[in-house]
Write a protein that holds these residues in place. Structure first.
Motif, PDB file in Angstrom:
ATOM      1  N   HIS A  85       0.921  -1.102  -0.069  1.00 48.16           N
ATOM      2  CA  HIS A  85      -0.012  -0.072   0.054  1.00 48.16           C
ATOM      3  C   HIS A  85       1.040   1.186   0.041  1.00 48.16           C
ATOM      4  N   LYS A  86       1.202   1.616  -1.215  1.00 50.25           N
ATOM      5  CA  LYS A  86       2.217   2.768  -1.236  1.00 50.25           C
ATOM      6  C   LYS A  86       1.596   4.045  -0.773  1.00 50.25           C
ATOM      7  N   ILE A  87       2.317   4.785  -0.141  1.00 50.30           N
ATOM      8  CA  ILE A  87       1.818   6.168   0.206  1.00 50.30           C
ATOM      9  C   ILE A  87       2.739   7.296  -0.500  1.00 50.30           C
ATOM     10  N   TYR A  88       4.120   6.904  -0.901  1.00 51.46           N
ATOM     11  CA  TYR A  88       4.880   7.756  -1.391  1.00 51.46           C
ATOM     12  C   TYR A  88       5.975   7.174  -2.192  1.00 51.46           C
ATOM     13  N   GLU A  89       6.387   7.874  -3.347  1.00 53.41           N
ATOM     14  CA  GLU A  89       7.645   7.238  -4.086  1.00 53.41           C
ATOM     15  C   GLU A  89       8.377   8.645  -4.712  1.00 53.41           C
ATOM     16  N   ASP A  90       9.643   8.578  -4.633  1.00 50.57           N
ATOM     17  CA  ASP A  90      10.558   9.455  -5.627  1.00 50.57           C
ATOM     18  C   ASP A  90      11.455   8.718  -6.215  1.00 50.57           C
ATOM     19  N   ASP A  91      12.590   9.405  -6.838  1.00 54.19           N
ATOM     20  CA  ASP A  91      13.602   8.392  -7.304  1.00 54.19           C
ATOM     21  C   ASP A  91      14.345   7.617  -6.480  1.00 54.19           C
ATOM     22  N   VAL A  92      14.549   8.155  -5.034  1.00 54.40           N
ATOM     23  CA  VAL A  92      15.463   7.417  -4.084  1.00 54.40           C
ATOM     24  C   VAL A  92      14.476   6.779  -3.039  1.00 54.40           C
ATOM     25  N   VAL A  93      13.288   7.409  -2.651  1.00 54.53           N
ATOM     26  CA  VAL A  93      12.644   6.844  -1.622  1.00 54.53           C
ATOM     27  C   VAL A  93      11.452   6.267  -1.777  1.00 54.53           C
ATOM     28  N   PHE A  94      10.811   5.382  -1.008  1.00 55.32           N
ATOM     29  CA  PHE A  94       9.766   4.736  -1.077  1.00 55.32           C
ATOM     30  C   PHE A  94       8.958   4.426   0.198  1.00 55.32           C
ATOM     31  N   ALA A  95       7.794   4.819   0.451  1.00 54.23           N
ATOM     32  CA  ALA A  95       7.022   4.401   1.886  1.00 54.23           C
ATOM     33  C   ALA A  95       5.686   3.709   1.561  1.00 54.23           C
ATOM     34  N   PHE A  96       5.390   3.114   2.328  1.00 48.55           N
ATOM     35  CA  PHE A  96       4.117   2.219   2.341  1.00 48.55           C
ATOM     36  C   PHE A  96       3.892   1.842   3.769  1.00 48.55           C
ATOM     37  N   LEU A  97       2.493   1.307   3.712  1.00 51.00           N
ATOM     38  CA  LEU A  97       1.695   1.170   5.034  1.00 51.00           C
ATOM     39  C   LEU A  97       2.342  -0.363   5.799  1.00 51.00           C
ATOM     40  N   ASP A  98       2.342  -0.354   6.749  1.00 48.34           N
ATOM     41  CA  ASP A  98       3.200  -1.663   7.296  1.00 48.34           C
ATOM     42  C   ASP A  98       1.989  -2.623   7.422  1.00 48.34           C
ATOM     43  N   ILE A  99       2.524  -3.703   7.131  1.00 49.21           N
ATOM     44  CA  ILE A  99       1.433  -5.042   6.836  1.00 49.21           C
ATOM     45  C   ILE A  99       0.901  -5.501   8.490  1.00 49.21           C
ATOM     46  N   ASN A 100       1.727  -5.254   9.322  1.00 46.80           N
ATOM     47  CA  ASN A 100       1.355  -5.628  10.844  1.00 46.80           C
ATOM     48  C   ASN A 100       1.509  -4.507  11.500  1.00 46.80           C
ATOM     49  N   PRO A 101       0.379  -3.529  11.272  1.00 42.47           N
ATOM     50  CA  PRO A 101       0.468  -2.053  11.949  1.00 42.47           C
ATOM     51  C   PRO A 101       0.274  -2.065  13.497  1.00 42.47           C
ATOM     52  N   HIS A 110       0.588   3.240  10.807  1.00 40.99           N
ATOM     53  CA  HIS A 110       1.586   2.734  10.780  1.00 40.99           C
ATOM     54  C   HIS A 110       2.406   2.582   9.451  1.00 40.99           C
ATOM     55  N   SER A 111       3.427   3.321   9.130  1.00 44.33           N
ATOM     56  CA  SER A 111       3.919   3.194   7.760  1.00 44.33           C
ATOM     57  C   SER A 111       5.686   2.998   7.839  1.00 44.33           C
ATOM     58  N   LEU A 112       6.101   2.663   6.610  1.00 44.15           N
ATOM     59  CA  LEU A 112       7.821   2.345   6.671  1.00 44.15           C
ATOM     60  C   LEU A 112       8.206   3.422   5.484  1.00 44.15           C
ATOM     61  N   VAL A 113       9.279   3.920   5.636  1.00 49.92           N
ATOM     62  CA  VAL A 113       9.909   4.790   4.701  1.00 49.92           C
ATOM     63  C   VAL A 113      11.335   4.009   4.388  1.00 49.92           C
ATOM     64  N   ILE A 114      11.544   3.699   3.181  1.00 52.02           N
ATOM     65  CA  ILE A 114      12.780   3.135   2.866  1.00 52.02           C
ATOM     66  C   ILE A 114      13.459   3.622   1.461  1.00 52.02           C
ATOM     67  N   PRO A 115      14.988   3.595   1.673  1.00 46.99           N
ATOM     68  CA  PRO A 115      15.554   4.019   0.423  1.00 46.99           C
ATOM     69  C   PRO A 115      15.279   2.824  -0.432  1.00 46.99           C
ATOM     70  N   LYS A 116      14.969   3.072  -1.739  1.00 51.17           N
ATOM     71  CA  LYS A 116      15.002   2.079  -2.828  1.00 51.17           C
ATOM     72  C   LYS A 116      16.002   1.296  -3.070  1.00 51.17           C
ATOM     73  N   LYS A 117      17.078   1.878  -2.979  1.00 49.18           N
ATOM     74  CA  LYS A 117      18.515   0.982  -3.045  1.00 49.18           C
ATOM     75  C   LYS A 117      18.571   0.158  -1.731  1.00 49.18           C
ATOM     76  N   GLN A 118      19.005  -1.121  -1.878  1.00 51.50           N
ATOM     77  CA  GLN A 118      19.192  -2.192  -0.626  1.00 51.50           C
ATOM     78  C   GLN A 118      20.500  -1.469   0.240  1.00 51.50           C
ATOM     79  N   VAL A 119      20.199  -1.229   1.262  1.00 54.86           N
ATOM     80  CA  VAL A 119      21.178  -0.931   2.234  1.00 54.86           C
ATOM     81  C   VAL A 119      20.476  -1.627   3.660  1.00 54.86           C
TER      82      VAL A 119
END
Ligand code: 5GP
Length: 178
Positions: A47-63, A68-77
């Motif tokens: 359940h995407k709530i935000y996206e740009d070239d570097v960042v992606f954010a979505f609702l947590d599956i077990n809120p 409750h949301s998660l913000v991640i870099p698209k690149k794996q770190v």
């Protein structure tokens, strides 16, 4: 031994080889490997709530609470301390914006931002993620249990100097890349 090719990585059908991040810091379950990369690429549902070239954010599956949301870099770190300055800046720029939107929409007045690094620190998914967890009451959201009543007693002069010099040395590099 069977070999699967998935997400550009080889996975061996033998337990000992299945985890990419088997380390003294993180022993992640096999299902969690590559999961957030796939979500960021749209290859796995979210359940995407935000996206740009570097960042992606979505609702947590077990809120832990509504929104409750998660913000991640698209690149794996895997860990925060492995993140380069540019990626960190991109995340830092949008985190408050995403938090504002979640608060505005849910009506929550309080929230926690949580970022776990390593198994002992409760990290499960081996891909840096910032939790934004609204807190509506004492009972819901994130429960934090630490004793903040013990004042600092020991001499921390050396500790303070060492950390400060380490940060200075790191800052002299052109980027935070390790
Ligand atoms: P950690 O304990 O690693 O800091 O948190 C991992 C978070 O990822 C947990 O809150 C968990 O509910 C969430 N999560 C795990 N798998 C999925 C998934 O497939 N989709 C979504 N949206 N969230 C997930």
């Amino acid at each position: 031994m069977n070999v699967l090719r998935r997400g550009g990585h080889f996975f061996f059908r033998r337990k000992a080889f299945f985890c990419r991040t088997m380390s003294d810091r993180l022993n992640a379950p096999s299902w969690a490997h590559g999961l957030f990369e796939e979500i960021a690429k749209g290859e796995a549902p979210s359940h995407k709530i935000y996206e740009d070239d570097v960042v992606f954010a979505f609702l947590d599956i077990n809120p832990l609470s509504k929104g409750h949301s998660l913000v991640i870099p698209k690149k794996q770190v895997t860990f925060l301390d492995e993140m380069d300055d540019e990626t960190a800046a991109s995340i830092g720029k949008v985190l408050p914006r995403i938090a504002r939107a979640i608060m505005k929409v849910t009506g929550a007045k309080c929230y926690n931002v949580l970022q776990n690094n390593g198994s002992m620190a409760h990290q499960v998914v081996p891909h840096v993620h910032f939790h934004i967890i609204p807190k509506y009451s004492k009972e819901d959201g994130l429960g934090v249990g630490w004793d903040a009543s013990k004042p600092l007693k020991e001499d921390v002069t050396d500790l303070k100097k060492s950390i400060a010099s380490q940060i200075e040395a790191e800052s002299k590099k052109t980027s935070g890349k390790i």
